[in-house]
Design an enzyme around this catalytic site. Structure first.
Site, PDB file in Angstrom:
ATOM      1  N   ASP A   9       0.872  -1.176   0.000  1.00  0.00           N
ATOM      2  CA  ASP A   9       0.000   0.000   0.000  1.00  0.00           C
ATOM      3  C   ASP A   9       0.904   1.219   0.000  1.00  0.00           C
ATOM      4  O   ASP A   9       1.523   1.554   1.018  1.00  0.00           O
ATOM      5  CB  ASP A   9      -0.903  -0.016   1.242  1.00  0.00           C
ATOM      6  CG  ASP A   9      -1.708   1.278   1.397  1.00  0.00           C
ATOM      7  OD1 ASP A   9      -1.827   2.035   0.408  1.00  0.00           O
ATOM      8  OD2 ASP A   9      -2.214   1.518   2.507  1.00  0.00           O
ATOM      9  N   LYS A  71       1.871  11.258  -3.272  1.00  0.00           N
ATOM     10  CA  LYS A  71       0.757  10.601  -3.957  1.00  0.00           C
ATOM     11  C   LYS A  71      -0.252  11.619  -4.489  1.00  0.00           C
ATOM     12  O   LYS A  71      -0.990  11.339  -5.427  1.00  0.00           O
ATOM     13  CB  LYS A  71       0.077   9.641  -2.985  1.00  0.00           C
ATOM     14  CG  LYS A  71      -0.820   8.604  -3.617  1.00  0.00           C
ATOM     15  CD  LYS A  71      -1.201   7.603  -2.549  1.00  0.00           C
ATOM     16  CE  LYS A  71      -2.182   6.576  -3.066  1.00  0.00           C
ATOM     17  NZ  LYS A  71      -2.544   5.607  -2.016  1.00  0.00           N
ATOM     18  N   GLU A 176      -7.711   0.438  -4.120  1.00  0.00           N
ATOM     19  CA  GLU A 176      -7.625   0.341  -2.664  1.00  0.00           C
ATOM     20  C   GLU A 176      -8.894  -0.194  -1.993  1.00  0.00           C
ATOM     21  O   GLU A 176      -8.803  -1.057  -1.115  1.00  0.00           O
ATOM     22  CB  GLU A 176      -7.230   1.701  -2.092  1.00  0.00           C
ATOM     23  CG  GLU A 176      -5.765   2.028  -2.396  1.00  0.00           C
ATOM     24  CD  GLU A 176      -5.393   3.472  -2.149  1.00  0.00           C
ATOM     25  OE1 GLU A 176      -6.265   4.241  -1.679  1.00  0.00           O
ATOM     26  OE2 GLU A 176      -4.242   3.842  -2.416  1.00  0.00           O
ATOM     27  N   ASP A 200     -13.491   3.923   2.033  1.00  0.00           N
ATOM     28  CA  ASP A 200     -12.042   3.953   2.239  1.00  0.00           C
ATOM     29  C   ASP A 200     -11.554   5.406   2.261  1.00  0.00           C
ATOM     30  O   ASP A 200     -11.415   6.038   1.214  1.00  0.00           O
ATOM     31  CB  ASP A 200     -11.340   3.168   1.122  1.00  0.00           C
ATOM     32  CG  ASP A 200      -9.833   3.146   1.267  1.00  0.00           C
ATOM     33  OD1 ASP A 200      -9.340   3.481   2.354  1.00  0.00           O
ATOM     34  OD2 ASP A 200      -9.143   2.798   0.284  1.00  0.00           O
TER      35      ASP A 200
END
Length: 644
Positions: A9, A71, A176, A200
């Site tokens: 992850d 990110k 994800e 999420d």
């Protein structure tokens, strides 16, 4: 020794690595013994680079050299409004390059370094790879990496490149929320069929997924999300709030110094986490404000909830959009699964529970680790290592919006229909329009409208050096293939008897290519425009027939060496063809008139001289039946005509 495949992850705030081995999932600790690694890179004055907890600790004293939130930058353009907004909260320097990509500028001793977000993600992944190999005591090259469901083409491509540069072979980029569902289903085995919704909310991104479980098969029904919504946005709001308090009470603006902002951010993050467990906390700032030994800013949970309320509500709206798009009533959702560290916030849990009318929320013990564990499950499913064998779960993903190309008259030829499970493919064969046509431009679109001008261009390529042939005689087959990672491969090949003439284009195609609002609007627009699309189909077919009829006459007049004898007809055909290609769907009556006029002039010689390569007229009623039936099926082998 057989290759092991791990799951990673690569988070906005933290990273985590995991492996499924000998029937159990294990989070792999880093070299400091920690289960998660902060997504932080720090450049020291000694020409060394730190990654993780040590990098984060060093950044407080020299914030311009401590890089994070990569990110949120990877695969983005510097000029994007959301990137410009983020710059207000980042202490390090960012500038644009010639391609408008963001570049981080770092001063290390007497030199200036310029690094792209992709390059810095590679540094983080190299660190993770080294730690994993030390923990497992063997080389690890294969990996499944998770990405936000709404990561777009460029973001995914950059993630793949970063992993490759770090020495990894990526077997799959896994969304994800899907990863979270995988580990949840693995730990909560059930033979019952049901629907689940994964919520999420991480440090930088938010995703929602609706999934259907049928025994051991998981089908992704629909996803939604926002790659610019997460815990760091709540942190930014708290920084703004406390900064305003300090300006109001002490005439002190911490945003004037990067070092102060970094210290304040860390304090706000800690306060946010504390408020998940208590009703009130204090942000204590020692020797922070000039002439003040200590400043205390008291913060109640209710105040934080009010500050971030609009963003909290936005997540619920995205949940609602996802359910509407999936056409699954919310009372049909059997399980609501929480993933991501920001789901610890009580207000978010309450709002989500209220939305589902009091339904119990399924929480992971470690929401920061569950995505990596899900990636490990997927990795085991793709591994050939006997110690990673896992058979009780199968995963199915879907194409979010239809993909296709265009024909002669801007009509969408649907090759892969939306909600088709991946991997998916579609093929159609096209013929050339003009005599001795030398090339064809192939444009790939995404969308649901019949007129490609209402759809989105994904990419294009040109196939040249076509075999000289009469109109409609040269055939080109176009194939679309989407693999498990969302890589769309477009191939075009001429069907010639001798030699090969082909071209290939790769596009990273994923559900995240559009924002949630764009996807919703696309589907709504298609639904509301059915009558308009039907009219366009009628126009397109008649106009296509008219153009091909003119091209056929022009070809025959040349091929039979009678152009001069029938000069007036030749000029009429050329003029009519040129008019036809410029017509728009509102001019259907003009198509009818032009067709009638040209056929009146040409039909007698077409029959008398037995013209070749002339098109057949298709009855419009049959046409519409085919269009809204067979044509939209994946793998269509219908013949279409393409432009030069």
């Amino acid at each position: 020794m057989e290759d092991l495949v791990i799951g990673i992850d690569l988070g906005t705030t933290n990273c985590c690595a995991s492996v499924y081995l000998n029937d159990q999932t294990k989070v792999l600790e880093n070299d400091s013994g920690q289960r998660i690694t902060p997504s932080f890179v720090f450049f020291t004055d000694l020409d060394t680079v730190l990654v993780g907890e040590h990098a984060k600790g060093m950044a407080e004293s020299k914030p311009k050299n401590g890089i994070y939130a990569l990110k949120r930058l990877i695969g983005k353009k510097y000029g994007e409004a959301k990137i410009q907004h983020k710059l207000n909260y980042l202490p390090f320097q960012i500038e644009s390059n010639s391609s408008d990509d963001p570049v981080i500028v770092i001063q290390q001793q007497n030199k200036i370094l310029k690094k792209t977000p992709q390059e810095l993600c590679t540094v983080i992944l190299e660190k993770l790879k080294k730690d994993v190999e030390k923990k497992l005591e063997q080389e690890v090259n294969k990996v499944v990496i998770t990405v936000p469901a709404y990561f777009n083409i460029i973001q995914r491509e950059a993630t793949l490149a970063a992993a490759k540069d770090a020495g990894f072979t990526v077997l799959k980029l896994l969304n994800e929320p899907t990863a979270a569902a995988l580990i949840y289903y693995h730990e909560n085995n059930s033979s019952e069929s049901n629907y689940s919704l994964v919520y999420d909310l991480g440090g930088g991104t938010f995703d929602v997924a609706v999934l259907k479980r049928n025994k051991h098969n998981i089908e992704i029904v629909c996803v939604n999300g926002d790659t610019n919504l997460g815990g760091q946005d709540f942190d930014n709001l708290l920084v703004d709030y406390v900064s305003e308090k300090l300006k109001e009470l002490y005439n002190f603006d911490p945003k004037e110094r990067d070092e102060d902002v970094t210290i304040l951010r860390d304090k706000c993050v800690a306060a946010k986490k504390t408020l998940s467990f208590v009703e009130q906390t204090t942000i204590s700032l020692i020797s922070f404000v000039e002439n003040q030994r200590k400043v205390d800013i008291h913060l109640k949970r209710e105040e934080f909830e009010n500050i971030a309320n609009d963003l909290f509500r936005r997540t619920i709206q995205i949940v609602d959009n996802c359910l509407k798009d999936s056409e699954i009533p919310k009372d049909t959702i059997d399980e609501v699964i929480l993933s991501g560290g920001s789901t610890r916030i009580p207000k978010i849990q309450n709002m989500l529970s209220d939305y589902f009318e009091g339904k119990k929320l399924n929480k992971f013990v470690n929401p920061d680790e569950c995505v990596a564990e899900g990636a490990a499950i997927q990795a085991a499913m793709l591994s050939k290592n006997s110690k990673q064998k896992i058979t009780k779960i199968r995963l199915t993903d879907v194409i979010p919006l239809s993909i296709g190309t265009e024909d002669l008259v801007n009509r969408m030829v649907f090759l892969i229909k939306r909600n088709t499970s991946t991997p998916a493919s579609g093929t159609s064969t096209f013929t050339t329009t003009a005599h001795n046509q030398s090339g064809v431009l192939i444009t790939i679109y995404e969308g649901e409208r019949s007129n490609v001008k209402n759809n989105r261009i994904l990419g294009e390529m040109t196939l040249t050096d076509l075999t000289p042939a009469p109109p409609g005689e040269c055939k080109v087959t176009i194939s679309l293939d989407v693999d498990e990672s969302g890589i769309l491969t477009v191939s075009a090949q001429e069907q010639r008897q001798h030699g090969e003439n082909s071209k290939e284009l790769k596009i990273n195609y994923v559900r995240g290519i559009r924002s949630e609002e764009e996807v919703k609007n696309t589907l709504t627009d298609a639904e509301e425009s059915k009558e308009e699309d039907e009219r366009f189909e009628r126009f397109a077919e008649r106009n296509s027939y008219l153009i091909r009829y003119c091209e056929g006459c022009l070809y025959n007049l040349d091929a039979k060496n009678i152009r001069e004898k029938y000069r007036s007809i030749y000029e009429a055909c050329r003029e009519t063809r040129n008019k036809a290609v410029l017509l728009n769907p509102q001019e259907e009556d003009i198509v009818e008139e032009l067709t009638k006029n040209i056929k009146t002039q040409c039909e007698h010689i077409v029959k008398e001289l037995n013209f070749d390569c002339m098109p057949h007229f298709i009855d419009i009623a049959d046409l519409l039946k085919n269009i809204f039936g067979n044509m939209m099926l994946s793998g269509s082998e219908d013949l279409h005509t393409v432009k030069g």
